[in-house]
Motif scaffolding. Structure first.
Motif, short mmCIF file in Angstrom:
data_model
loop_
_atom_site.label_atom_id
_atom_site.label_comp_id
_atom_site.label_asym_id
_atom_site.label_seq_id
_atom_site.Cartn_x
_atom_site.Cartn_y
_atom_site.Cartn_z
N ILE A 136 3.39 5.83 -3.19
CA ILE A 136 4.58 6.57 -3.64
C ILE A 136 4.71 6.50 -5.16
N LYS A 137 4.47 5.33 -5.74
CA LYS A 137 4.54 5.20 -7.21
C LYS A 137 3.53 6.12 -7.89
N ALA A 138 2.34 6.21 -7.33
CA ALA A 138 1.30 7.07 -7.92
C ALA A 138 1.70 8.54 -7.82
N ARG A 139 2.28 8.93 -6.66
CA ARG A 139 2.70 10.33 -6.49
C ARG A 139 3.88 10.67 -7.39
N ILE A 140 4.78 9.70 -7.63
CA ILE A 140 5.90 9.94 -8.56
C ILE A 140 5.36 10.10 -9.98
N ALA A 141 4.41 9.26 -10.35
CA ALA A 141 3.84 9.29 -11.70
C ALA A 141 3.14 10.61 -12.00
N ASP A 142 2.41 11.16 -11.02
CA ASP A 142 1.72 12.43 -11.29
C ASP A 142 2.55 13.65 -10.93
N GLY A 143 3.78 13.44 -10.44
CA GLY A 143 4.70 14.55 -10.19
C GLY A 143 4.51 15.25 -8.86
N SER A 144 3.71 14.70 -7.97
CA SER A 144 3.47 15.34 -6.67
C SER A 144 4.42 14.85 -5.57
N ASP A 196 0.82 -1.21 0.00
CA ASP A 196 0.00 0.00 0.00
C ASP A 196 0.86 1.26 0.00
N VAL A 197 1.95 1.26 0.76
CA VAL A 197 2.85 2.42 0.80
C VAL A 197 3.58 2.58 -0.53
N VAL A 198 4.04 1.46 -1.08
CA VAL A 198 4.77 1.49 -2.36
C VAL A 198 3.85 2.00 -3.47
#
Length: 89
Positions: A63-71, A58-60
């Motif tokens: 973080i992957k989603a936030r990296i993908a959208d640039g946040s 869930d944590v990974v």
């Protein structure tokens, strides 16, 4: 030199009687294993840790989603502080 004594010595070594040994009694005790309460607690904790996954998906995924959208932003100072903390102690 006395030769008469030689016959007596050979008779000792040529003794053909076989003596049987006595059967020994079997020990009346048995082995037993006792596991302490602390060892049982340790075993239960070890099994609990083994059942938990190594990676918190869930944590990974977050973080992957936030990296993908640039946040996902990380401060260079925060990274340097963590590296120094790991290096010092």
């Amino acid at each position: 030199m006395r030769i008469g004594g030689f016959n007596q010595i050979t008779q000792i070594y040529n003794n053909s009687t076989i003596r049987q040994t006595e059967n020994t009694k079997k020990p009346s005790f048995s082995d037993a294993l006792q596991i302490s309460g602390a060892a049982k607690d340790y075993q239960a904790a070890k099994q609990a840790v083994a059942s938990v996954p190594d990676v918190r998906e869930d944590v990974v995924a977050d973080i992957k989603a936030r990296i993908a959208d640039g946040s996902y932003q990380v401060s260079g100072n925060a990274i340097a502080d963590k590296l120094l903390a790991d290096y010092e102690g």
